[in-house]
Design a protein around this motif. Structure first.
Motif, mmCIF file in Angstrom:
data_model
loop_
_atom_site.group_PDB
_atom_site.id
_atom_site.type_symbol
_atom_site.label_atom_id
_atom_site.label_comp_id
_atom_site.label_asym_id
_atom_site.label_seq_id
_atom_site.Cartn_x
_atom_site.Cartn_y
_atom_site.Cartn_z
ATOM 1 N N ALA A 184 0.836 -1.194 0.000
ATOM 2 C CA ALA A 184 0.000 0.000 0.000
ATOM 3 C C ALA A 184 0.872 1.246 0.000
ATOM 4 O O ALA A 184 1.839 1.331 0.758
ATOM 5 C CB ALA A 184 -0.912 0.001 1.224
ATOM 6 N N LEU B 77 -7.069 9.385 4.279
ATOM 7 C CA LEU B 77 -5.996 8.676 3.590
ATOM 8 C C LEU B 77 -6.434 8.217 2.207
ATOM 9 O O LEU B 77 -7.547 7.724 2.036
ATOM 10 C CB LEU B 77 -5.570 7.443 4.393
ATOM 11 C CG LEU B 77 -5.047 7.681 5.803
ATOM 12 C CD1 LEU B 77 -4.833 6.350 6.523
ATOM 13 C CD2 LEU B 77 -3.760 8.496 5.776
ATOM 14 N N ILE C 184 -5.242 5.421 -0.494
ATOM 15 C CA ILE C 184 -4.423 4.205 -0.513
ATOM 16 C C ILE C 184 -4.399 3.626 -1.918
ATOM 17 O O ILE C 184 -5.447 3.319 -2.492
ATOM 18 C CB ILE C 184 -4.996 3.144 0.450
ATOM 19 C CG1 ILE C 184 -5.053 3.693 1.873
ATOM 20 C CG2 ILE C 184 -4.184 1.856 0.379
ATOM 21 C CD1 ILE C 184 -5.876 2.853 2.818
ATOM 22 N N ILE D 24 -2.988 0.387 8.842
ATOM 23 C CA ILE D 24 -3.355 1.669 8.235
ATOM 24 C C ILE D 24 -4.247 2.505 9.150
ATOM 25 O O ILE D 24 -3.990 3.692 9.343
ATOM 26 C CB ILE D 24 -4.012 1.434 6.861
ATOM 27 C CG1 ILE D 24 -2.941 0.991 5.854
ATOM 28 C CG2 ILE D 24 -4.745 2.674 6.375
ATOM 29 C CD1 ILE D 24 -3.483 0.442 4.549
ATOM 30 N N VAL E 168 -9.679 4.052 -1.440
ATOM 31 C CA VAL E 168 -8.833 2.925 -1.834
ATOM 32 C C VAL E 168 -8.901 2.768 -3.347
ATOM 33 O O VAL E 168 -9.990 2.702 -3.921
ATOM 34 C CB VAL E 168 -9.287 1.603 -1.173
ATOM 35 C CG1 VAL E 168 -8.325 0.473 -1.526
ATOM 36 C CG2 VAL E 168 -9.414 1.756 0.332
ATOM 37 N N THR F 55 3.592 10.576 2.821
ATOM 38 C CA THR F 55 3.386 9.359 2.039
ATOM 39 C C THR F 55 4.181 8.236 2.689
ATOM 40 O O THR F 55 5.384 8.370 2.911
ATOM 41 C CB THR F 55 3.845 9.555 0.578
ATOM 42 O OG1 THR F 55 3.121 10.655 0.012
ATOM 43 C CG2 THR F 55 3.610 8.308 -0.246
ATOM 44 N N VAL G 18 0.337 4.795 1.086
ATOM 45 C CA VAL G 18 -0.624 5.489 1.940
ATOM 46 C C VAL G 18 -0.278 6.973 1.950
ATOM 47 O O VAL G 18 0.828 7.354 2.341
ATOM 48 C CB VAL G 18 -0.583 4.916 3.376
ATOM 49 C CG1 VAL G 18 -1.576 5.632 4.271
ATOM 50 C CG2 VAL G 18 -0.839 3.415 3.359
ATOM 51 N N LEU H 195 -3.420 0.352 -3.665
ATOM 52 C CA LEU H 195 -3.245 -1.008 -3.155
ATOM 53 C C LEU H 195 -2.873 -1.985 -4.259
ATOM 54 O O LEU H 195 -3.547 -2.061 -5.285
ATOM 55 C CB LEU H 195 -4.539 -1.478 -2.488
ATOM 56 C CG LEU H 195 -4.455 -2.817 -1.759
ATOM 57 C CD1 LEU H 195 -3.673 -2.662 -0.457
ATOM 58 C CD2 LEU H 195 -5.844 -3.363 -1.483
ATOM 59 N N VAL I 32 -11.321 7.303 3.973
ATOM 60 C CA VAL I 32 -10.349 6.547 3.182
ATOM 61 C C VAL I 32 -10.838 6.389 1.748
ATOM 62 O O VAL I 32 -12.002 6.065 1.514
ATOM 63 C CB VAL I 32 -10.122 5.135 3.776
ATOM 64 C CG1 VAL I 32 -9.065 4.381 2.976
ATOM 65 C CG2 VAL I 32 -9.726 5.203 5.237
#
Length: 149
Positions: free
Chosen positions: A3, A27, A29, A49, A75, A140, A5, A31, A73
């Motif tokens: 990840a 955040l 992310i 996380i 993703v 980061t 982040v 992935l 978040v």
């Protein structure tokens, strides 16, 4: 599972010009799923996380986590996070999971995260996406469930 982040003031992801996910403070992310990953890897990263202390407290120290600030978040699936560029000039993706496994573990990761965070938005698996972020800091962090780094 890897990840990237990023602490963000806001972030969004669009497919074909249409927003499919957006968040405020929290955040973003990126992935990547490896060919030897399992649900255990996803569980490890999710816990790491949401508890990662990368938000500043009143003294400007990294003492607060996503949970502490009630952050959001975004993703985004990104198999290129699994790229190995140690040799040559073209990344090698031999460590990335195949489509079926990657999608299954990506979806598992997102669902697991939804149980741990206030709001979780995501992109569309395997779509060409446009990701916009306002990185806060910038901060980061790179995470790997196998603790390679």
């Amino acid at each position: 599972m890897r990840a990237v982040v990023q602490r963000v003031k806001r972030a969004s992801v669009a497919v074909d010009g249409n927003a499919v996910g957006e968040i405020d403070k929290g955040l973003c992310i990126l992935l990547g799923v490896a060919n030897d990953d399992t649900e255990e890897d996803a569980n490890y990263l999710c816990e790491k996380i949401v508890n990662l202390r990368i938000f500043e407290d009143e003294t400007s120290k990294f003492n607060l986590s996503l949970k502490d600030i009630d952050g959001e978040v975004l993703v985004v699936s990104n198999f290129t996070v699994m790229g190995d560029a140690r040799k040559g000039r073209r990344p090698n993706f031999m460590f990335a999971a195949d489509k079926e496994k990657a999608e299954r573990l990506y979806n598992y990761f997102v669902e697991r995260l939804k149980g741990l965070a206030k709001k979780v938005e995501c992109g569309i698996f395997q779509a060409h996406m446009e990701v916009e972020i306002v990185n806060d800091g910038p901060v980061t962090i790179l995470l790997d469930s196998k603790k390679v780094f």
